[in-house]
Scaffold this motif. Sequence first.
Motif, PDB file in Angstrom:
ATOM      1  N   THR A   1      52.387  17.849  69.283  1.00 12.25           N
ATOM      2  CA  THR A   1      51.984  18.088  70.666  1.00 12.25           C
ATOM      3  C   THR A   1      51.720  19.576  70.895  1.00 12.25           C
ATOM      4  OG1 THR A   1      54.271  18.306  71.415  1.00 12.25           O
ATOM      5  CG2 THR A   1      53.272  16.127  71.584  1.00 12.25           C
ATOM      6  N   ALA A   2      50.927  19.829  71.917  1.00 15.72           N
ATOM      7  CA  ALA A   2      50.683  21.187  72.391  1.00 15.72           C
ATOM      8  C   ALA A   2      50.761  21.134  73.908  1.00 15.72           C
ATOM      9  CB  ALA A   2      49.324  21.693  71.934  1.00 15.72           C
ATOM     10  N   ILE A   3      51.395  22.121  74.496  1.00 16.13           N
ATOM     11  CA  ILE A   3      51.607  22.135  75.940  1.00 16.13           C
ATOM     12  C   ILE A   3      50.526  22.973  76.612  1.00 16.13           C
ATOM     13  CG2 ILE A   3      53.207  22.724  77.785  1.00 16.13           C
ATOM     14  CD1 ILE A   3      55.451  22.386  75.644  1.00 16.13           C
ATOM     15  N   TRP A   4      49.830  22.329  77.527  1.00 12.06           N
ATOM     16  CA  TRP A   4      48.749  22.940  78.305  1.00 12.06           C
ATOM     17  C   TRP A   4      49.329  23.215  79.682  1.00 12.06           C
ATOM     18  CZ3 TRP A   4      44.043  19.789  80.381  1.00 12.06           C
ATOM     19  CH2 TRP A   4      43.007  20.646  80.730  1.00 12.06           C
ATOM     20  N   ILE A   5      49.530  24.478  80.025  1.00 13.82           N
ATOM     21  CA  ILE A   5      50.264  24.853  81.226  1.00 13.82           C
ATOM     22  C   ILE A   5      49.443  24.689  82.507  1.00 13.82           C
ATOM     23  CG2 ILE A   5      51.529  26.715  82.387  1.00 13.82           C
ATOM     24  CD1 ILE A   5      52.941  25.591  79.885  1.00 13.82           C
ATOM     25  N   ARG A   6      48.226  25.223  82.513  1.00 10.73           N
ATOM     26  CA  ARG A   6      47.384  25.153  83.714  1.00 10.73           C
ATOM     27  C   ARG A   6      46.029  24.571  83.362  1.00 10.73           C
ATOM     28  NH1 ARG A   6      49.216  29.419  88.019  1.00 10.73           N
ATOM     29  NH2 ARG A   6      51.282  29.728  87.192  1.00 10.73           N
TER      30      ARG A   6
ATOM     31  N   SER B   1      43.204  25.449  84.236  1.00 11.40           N
ATOM     32  CA  SER B   1      42.213  26.493  83.986  1.00 11.40           C
ATOM     33  C   SER B   1      42.384  27.163  82.620  1.00 11.40           C
ATOM     34  CB  SER B   1      42.289  27.572  85.075  1.00 11.40           C
ATOM     35  OG  SER B   1      43.585  28.171  85.093  1.00 11.40           O
ATOM     36  N   ASP B   2      43.496  26.901  81.932  1.00  9.73           N
ATOM     37  CA  ASP B   2      43.767  27.542  80.638  1.00  9.73           C
ATOM     38  C   ASP B   2      42.798  27.076  79.560  1.00  9.73           C
ATOM     39  OD1 ASP B   2      45.908  28.846  81.795  1.00  9.73           O
ATOM     40  OD2 ASP B   2      47.437  27.600  80.826  1.00  9.73           O
ATOM     41  N   HIS B   3      42.443  27.994  78.691  1.00  8.62           N
ATOM     42  CA  HIS B   3      41.577  27.692  77.544  1.00  8.62           C
ATOM     43  C   HIS B   3      42.374  27.274  76.313  1.00  8.62           C
ATOM     44  CE1 HIS B   3      38.999  30.637  79.834  1.00  8.62           C
ATOM     45  NE2 HIS B   3      38.248  29.563  79.770  1.00  8.62           N
ATOM     46  N   VAL B   4      43.683  27.511  76.340  1.00  7.89           N
ATOM     47  CA  VAL B   4      44.523  27.237  75.175  1.00  7.89           C
ATOM     48  C   VAL B   4      45.779  26.476  75.564  1.00  7.89           C
ATOM     49  CG1 VAL B   4      43.726  29.285  73.913  1.00  7.89           C
ATOM     50  CG2 VAL B   4      45.745  29.458  75.372  1.00  7.89           C
ATOM     51  N   ALA B   5      46.340  25.778  74.579  1.00  9.07           N
ATOM     52  CA  ALA B   5      47.642  25.123  74.708  1.00  9.07           C
ATOM     53  C   ALA B   5      48.517  25.673  73.585  1.00  9.07           C
ATOM     54  CB  ALA B   5      47.490  23.612  74.574  1.00  9.07           C
ATOM     55  N   THR B   6      49.831  25.600  73.761  1.00  7.86           N
ATOM     56  CA  THR B   6      50.779  26.126  72.777  1.00  7.86           C
ATOM     57  C   THR B   6      51.344  24.999  71.930  1.00  7.86           C
ATOM     58  OG1 THR B   6      51.358  27.888  74.331  1.00  7.86           O
ATOM     59  CG2 THR B   6      52.876  27.500  72.511  1.00  7.86           C
ATOM     60  N   LEU B   7      51.229  25.143  70.613  1.00  8.98           N
ATOM     61  CA  LEU B   7      51.723  24.128  69.686  1.00  8.98           C
ATOM     62  C   LEU B   7      53.248  24.084  69.681  1.00  8.98           C
ATOM     63  CD1 LEU B   7      49.310  24.891  66.739  1.00  8.98           C
ATOM     64  CD2 LEU B   7      49.442  22.708  67.966  1.00  8.98           C
ATOM     65  N   THR B   8      53.816  22.876  69.709  1.00  7.67           N
ATOM     66  CA  THR B   8      55.273  22.717  69.671  1.00  7.67           C
ATOM     67  C   THR B   8      55.798  22.620  68.235  1.00  7.67           C
ATOM     68  OG1 THR B   8      55.123  20.322  69.847  1.00  7.67           O
ATOM     69  CG2 THR B   8      55.312  21.572  71.911  1.00  7.67           C
ATOM     70  N   ALA B   9      54.903  22.442  67.287  1.00  9.11           N
ATOM     71  CA  ALA B   9      55.255  22.363  65.867  1.00  9.11           C
ATOM     72  C   ALA B   9      54.033  22.798  65.062  1.00  9.11           C
ATOM     73  CB  ALA B   9      55.659  20.941  65.482  1.00  9.11           C
TER      74      ALA B   9
ATOM     75  N   ALA C   1      53.843  26.612  64.481  1.00 11.61           N
ATOM     76  CA  ALA C   1      54.411  26.329  65.796  1.00 11.61           C
ATOM     77  C   ALA C   1      54.358  27.580  66.670  1.00 11.61           C
ATOM     78  CB  ALA C   1      55.860  25.870  65.648  1.00 11.61           C
ATOM     79  N   GLY C   2      54.121  27.367  67.967  1.00 11.60           N
ATOM     80  CA  GLY C   2      54.110  28.475  68.908  1.00 11.60           C
ATOM     81  C   GLY C   2      52.776  29.174  69.032  1.00 11.60           C
ATOM     82  N   HIS C   3      51.823  28.815  68.173  1.00  9.93           N
ATOM     83  CA  HIS C   3      50.504  29.457  68.233  1.00  9.93           C
ATOM     84  C   HIS C   3      49.595  28.707  69.195  1.00  9.93           C
ATOM     85  CE1 HIS C   3      50.363  32.592  64.931  1.00  9.93           C
ATOM     86  NE2 HIS C   3      51.632  32.229  65.042  1.00  9.93           N
ATOM     87  N   LYS C   4      48.477  29.352  69.516  1.00 11.24           N
ATOM     88  CA  LYS C   4      47.545  28.823  70.513  1.00 11.24           C
ATOM     89  C   LYS C   4      46.431  28.006  69.863  1.00 11.24           C
ATOM     90  CE  LYS C   4      46.973  33.063  71.888  1.00 11.24           C
ATOM     91  NZ  LYS C   4      48.025  33.666  71.082  1.00 11.24           N
TER      92      LYS C   4
ATOM     93  N   GLN D   1      34.102  35.946  76.166  1.00  9.47           N
ATOM     94  CA  GLN D   1      34.668  35.302  77.354  1.00  9.47           C
ATOM     95  C   GLN D   1      36.162  35.622  77.432  1.00  9.47           C
ATOM     96  OE1 GLN D   1      34.051  31.049  77.433  1.00  9.47           O
ATOM     97  NE2 GLN D   1      35.352  30.751  79.201  1.00  9.47           N
ATOM     98  N   PRO D   2      36.689  35.906  78.632  1.00  9.02           N
ATOM     99  CA  PRO D   2      38.137  36.065  78.770  1.00  9.02           C
ATOM    100  C   PRO D   2      38.829  34.744  78.418  1.00  9.02           C
ATOM    101  CG  PRO D   2      37.007  36.871  80.724  1.00  9.02           C
ATOM    102  CD  PRO D   2      35.986  36.143  79.889  1.00  9.02           C
ATOM    103  N   ILE D   3      39.997  34.839  77.781  1.00 11.50           N
ATOM    104  CA  ILE D   3      40.773  33.661  77.397  1.00 11.50           C
ATOM    105  C   ILE D   3      41.976  33.566  78.323  1.00 11.50           C
ATOM    106  CG2 ILE D   3      42.127  32.576  75.565  1.00 11.50           C
ATOM    107  CD1 ILE D   3      40.316  34.071  73.561  1.00 11.50           C
ATOM    108  N   LEU D   4      42.154  32.388  78.919  1.00 16.98           N
ATOM    109  CA  LEU D   4      43.251  32.174  79.858  1.00 16.98           C
ATOM    110  C   LEU D   4      44.386  31.371  79.241  1.00 16.98           C
ATOM    111  CD1 LEU D   4      41.261  31.168  83.080  1.00 16.98           C
ATOM    112  CD2 LEU D   4      42.262  33.382  82.542  1.00 16.98           C
ATOM    113  N   LYS D   5      45.625  31.831  79.514  1.00 15.51           N
ATOM    114  CA  LYS D   5      46.858  31.118  79.184  1.00 15.51           C
ATOM    115  C   LYS D   5      47.814  31.393  80.335  1.00 15.51           C
ATOM    116  CE  LYS D   5      50.484  30.638  75.726  1.00 15.51           C
ATOM    117  NZ  LYS D   5      51.033  31.164  74.472  1.00 15.51           N
TER     118      LYS D   5
END
Length: 95
Positions: free
Chosen positions: A4-9, A11-19, A46-49, A59-63
């Motif tokens: 899984t990866a967690i997508w916070i908002r 509008s974000d372009h990236v999600a954070t990997l949980t593993a 893990a923990g990367h985008k 383009q600006p990257i949003l997290k």
Amino acid sequence: MSVTAIWIRESDHVATLTAGVSAGSAVLITGQGNPREITALSDMPAGHKLAVCAIEAHQPILKYGEVIGEATEDIAPGAHVHIHNCRGIKARRFG
């Protein structure tokens, strides 16, 4: 079972990997809207985008709804977003 990866908002372009994930593996994007799968394009720790959408060069990257950097090249959905394709823009003293 996919990683899984967690997508916070939304509008974000990236999600954070949980593993960590291997290239070609499914990643389940959770946190915003209905969960969906994206295929990882490379090995990532893990923990990367992970890009959840296409990001154009310069383009600006949003997290977390905040700009965390600028794409130095076009980035495809499922790609690793890190120092090889993203440059930080905060606290930069030189152009």
